[in-house]
Design a protein around this motif. Structure first.
Motif, PDB file in Angstrom:
ATOM      1  N   ILE A   1       0.856  -1.181   0.000  1.00 16.54           N
ATOM      2  CA  ILE A   1       0.000   0.000   0.000  1.00 16.54           C
ATOM      3  C   ILE A   1       0.891   1.230   0.000  1.00 16.54           C
ATOM      4  O   ILE A   1       1.773   1.366   0.845  1.00 16.54           O
ATOM      5  N   ALA A   2       0.654   2.080  -0.995  1.00 15.35           N
ATOM      6  CA  ALA A   2       1.478   3.272  -1.164  1.00 15.35           C
ATOM      7  C   ALA A   2       0.715   4.496  -0.680  1.00 15.35           C
ATOM      8  O   ALA A   2      -0.480   4.621  -0.919  1.00 15.35           O
TER       9      ALA A   2
ATOM     10  N   VAL B   1      -3.654   7.335  -1.744  1.00 13.54           N
ATOM     11  CA  VAL B   1      -3.337   5.986  -1.286  1.00 13.54           C
ATOM     12  C   VAL B   1      -3.530   5.046  -2.460  1.00 13.54           C
ATOM     13  O   VAL B   1      -4.527   5.150  -3.190  1.00 13.54           O
ATOM     14  N   GLY B   2      -2.587   4.159  -2.658  1.00 16.60           N
ATOM     15  CA  GLY B   2      -2.696   3.244  -3.784  1.00 16.60           C
ATOM     16  C   GLY B   2      -2.383   1.819  -3.375  1.00 16.60           C
ATOM     17  O   GLY B   2      -1.732   1.583  -2.354  1.00 16.60           O
TER      18      GLY B   2
ATOM     19  N   ILE C   1      -6.540   5.838  -4.768  1.00 13.14           N
ATOM     20  CA  ILE C   1      -7.606   6.632  -4.161  1.00 13.14           C
ATOM     21  C   ILE C   1      -7.028   7.973  -3.734  1.00 13.14           C
ATOM     22  O   ILE C   1      -6.094   8.022  -2.934  1.00 13.14           O
ATOM     23  N   ARG C   2      -7.599   9.035  -4.278  1.00 13.95           N
ATOM     24  CA  ARG C   2      -7.116  10.358  -3.926  1.00 13.95           C
ATOM     25  C   ARG C   2      -8.123  11.029  -3.006  1.00 13.95           C
ATOM     26  O   ARG C   2      -9.308  11.146  -3.318  1.00 13.95           O
TER      27      ARG C   2
ATOM     28  N   LEU D   1       5.028   7.842  -8.100  1.00  9.94           N
ATOM     29  CA  LEU D   1       5.229   7.847  -6.651  1.00  9.94           C
ATOM     30  C   LEU D   1       4.535   6.686  -5.962  1.00  9.94           C
ATOM     31  O   LEU D   1       5.024   6.183  -4.947  1.00  9.94           O
ATOM     32  N   MET D   2       3.418   6.257  -6.524  1.00  2.54           N
ATOM     33  CA  MET D   2       2.762   5.066  -5.968  1.00  2.54           C
ATOM     34  C   MET D   2       3.709   3.870  -6.089  1.00  2.54           C
ATOM     35  O   MET D   2       3.942   3.121  -5.144  1.00  2.54           O
ATOM     36  N   ILE D   3       4.273   3.716  -7.276  1.00  2.00           N
ATOM     37  CA  ILE D   3       5.184   2.597  -7.511  1.00  2.00           C
ATOM     38  C   ILE D   3       6.433   2.735  -6.637  1.00  2.00           C
ATOM     39  O   ILE D   3       6.925   1.755  -6.084  1.00  2.00           O
TER      40      ILE D   3
END
Lengths: 401, 401
Positions: free
Chosen positions: B101-102, B112-113, B125-126, B375-377
């Motif tokens: 979870i990012a 959150v991703g 999810i923003r 940035l999620m990755i």
DNA sequence: CACATATGTTGCTGCTACAAACTTATGCGG
DNA sequence: CCGCATAAGTTTGTAGCAGCAACATATGTG
């Protein structure tokens, strides 16, 4: 037997096509390397100390040391009287009959040294030249000196190889000197020429980077993982960066040119230079020690002003290095150590003003710890790296040839 | 089960007291890690391809893949029809039920991703915020979103951990956010707070460094060993440095702050900024894509002048990085990519004028390749590093708790 | 002089990757 | 359609490496 010619820091094999798998024999190789490296960098020590540092089983360490002994790289001696309970552990020493030959060409001399495994400089021969030596001059002079040394060295031991510390940019792939401004060398294949002439393995590196490596291993950067080194010499400012405990090479081996950072539109080494210091002191030349003494003894405003001006620029350059690299310690050598000693808190304030608070908090700025043999040891270190990386394979390869 | 809280990039174990010896089980660990990493970074591939890349024996690779499969980290599927002679090799895929979870807190939103092993962003999810979030806000918002996601994720697989990409300086030792100027955070233990609240392992890193890592693994720096990344965002210039194929952390994790290099007495990011570009274009705000389009479409002298002024400073900063780090490639992201595209040859000339010839020859200056999921990755990658470093130990540790 | 302690030494075990032999699946040429 | 070449999977046995346990040895302490 023709010598081969290798790149700058580190053995060529590590550059080989990356294969990520590891087999059992790599394991043995790695452990032999770990033990020999501990001894080479840490000096003679009890076998039990090696056991503790490697984390290996004591029977394993015994076997590894035995193999190194059999290959004549180390030997064991009677335990030290330690006044401790328990069975004393034998002392393990590096075998100093394994030597590297170090070569350092400069504008007014070629210096050739013999450095034993373990880092001790056994011999040092300085050949003054009446003009700036060409690459060919440098090769011929060194080759002559080596020819004289060789019989003696090979009778008592073996020559691991030749290491050259060059004031200039050295291409890692093949040891070509791309550019040596003070020697006025351009694209000189010094490594290949020396290998051809002497029949030994040759490695070539940048002098300041090698100095950084040596300060890291034996000097003011000992035990650190992240360190930045600036060296101030009569001919300019050189540098070296240690990252993760290893010298930063960059893609082609040119990394660490801290003297050529563009601080306010011009190279750092234009603003921070030894000549201006000498001029302020009213000198035309001075040895490093002499310069430092005169600098510290002087109380004039003129000298203070020059020193502060230089510290301003040096501080900015250090701040950039701190922001980018976040080192644990910044080590200053040559005349940079002298101006640091002259007013350390001023420099620290200058860095504080320009660096980010967080990385600045963790950094120490200290003078270099080692003296004149630095480059001899550095050039030799370069040569020893192949042996250290694969103590078993190295001897074999030599024997097979 | 209480989550533990780890440092920035890289698993905590690698920071443990350096023990140089290597035993047989480390070997297995390394080879499992090598294979899982190849799959995670290189995507699904034939088992025979893994054999070729690792250099291991095919029976060994078969055994290693079987172990990874048994641990539910990969699975094998029917071979692809390859139209080649010889027995087809089964395809090995990463098991996407392993997710990280990012979390990315920004001035106006918390994102959150869910990112699967292999790097695919499964969900994103923003949560927009009406004010700049405090650290506590960020933790509470993310924890709420995670609570909702969790049942679904754990039913189908397992959550490896949480990764946080923060626009600010992050202390590696414990994930403390030392300073996040735009969020106005100082010494916020976000990692510890999240671990406490969610019960998961948490790792925290600097956003630009993570972006650099992702560009290195999946984007414009793929396969390189030495790379420098500059990112231009509305809130400033961040950076990251890859050395020897790994992200440069520095002594405490602050390395790579390329936006704060002091180019001509002020921070680079003061001279090179997005606001001036928008102003020159007569805009007050624009999406990254919009800015780039407008910039490229514009032909006015005013805009050209602003762009060139910024390229002058950026060029000097790149030149310093080239002299110090000698990278193979410099990657520019965000609006820096836009001004690069606007006049690439001008920038190249500026760098050429200030960098040393030798390291400049080897360097390419290119725009970033990846988009908004970067940035999620990156945050997820941070989390996966522990698993990748020790695929066997990781599952065990979780099970034991 | 007995005991605790630390280390060396020896013989055995388990693990790891490798090698060789065999099997299987595919393409290709007649 | 069949046999051959090719490439890879599978199985089984082996060599090498480090660890471990048990025993031996050397020292300091009370």
């Amino acid at each position: 037997m023709a010598g081969s010619q290798r790149r700058g820091p580190g053995p060529a094999s590590l550059r080989a096509p990356r294969v990520s798998g590891v087999a059992t024999d790599d394991l043995r190789k790695h452990n032999l390397s770990a033990i020999l490296t501990l001894l080479h960098h840490g000096g003679s020590q009890a076998r039990s100390a090696l056991t503790a540092q490697t984390g290996l089983n004591r029977s394993t360490v015994a076997a590894l040391v035995a193999e190194l002994e059999q290959r004549r790289l180390v030997y064991e001696t009677e335990p030290d009287p330690t006044n401790q309970v328990g069975r004393p552990s034998p002392r393990v020493n590096v075998d100093e009959s394994n030597v590297a030959i170090a070569i350092n060409p400069e504008v007014d001399a070629i210096t050739v040294g013999v450095v034993a495994l373990g880092g001790r400089v056994v011999q040092r021969i300085r050949h003054d030249t009446d003009r700036v030596p060409t690459a060919r001059d440098a090769v011929e002079i060194s080759a002559r000196i080596i020819r004289d040394l060789e019989p003696y060295l090979t009778r008592h031991g073996r020559i691991v190889g030749l290491g050259v510390a060059v004031p200039g940019l050295v291409r890692a792939a093949d040891g070509l000197v791309r550019w040596g401004p003070h020697l006025e060398w351009t694209d000189e294949p010094v490594g290949a020429m020396l290998a051809e002439t002497t029949g030994h393995d040759v490695v070539v590196g940048n002098d300041a980077s090698l100095a950084a490596m040596v300060e890291h291993i034996y000097g003011a950067g000992r035990g650190l993982r992240e360190m930045v080194y600036f060296n101030g010499s009569p001919s300019g400012i050189g540098g070296g960066v240690v990252v993760g405990g290893a010298l930063l090479e960059g893609a082609s081996g040119y990394a660490g040119e801290l003297g050529h950072t563009r601080n306010r539109g011009v190279d750092l080494e234009v603003r921070v230079n030894r000549g201006d210091l000498l001029a302020a002191l009213g000198l035309t030349s001075a040895s490093p020690d002499e310069l430092e003494l005169r600098l510290l003894a002087d109380t004039s405003a003129r000298v203070a002003k020059v020193v502060h001006a230089q510290l301003d620029h040096l501080g900015a350059a250090i701040a950039d290095a701190v922001n980018i690299l976040n080192p644990q310690r910044v080590v200053l050598g040559g005349f940079l150590a002298s101006i640091l000693e002259k007013d350390a808190s001023y420099l620290r304030d200058r860095v504080a003003a320009e660096a980010l608070a967080a990385p600045f908090e963790d950094v120490e700025i200290v003078p270099a710890a080692l003296g004149s043999d630095l480059l001899m040891i550095g050039a030799a270190e370069l040569t020893f790296q192949g042996l250290l990386a694969d103590p078993a394979g190295y001897g074999q390869a030599a024997a097979r040839r």
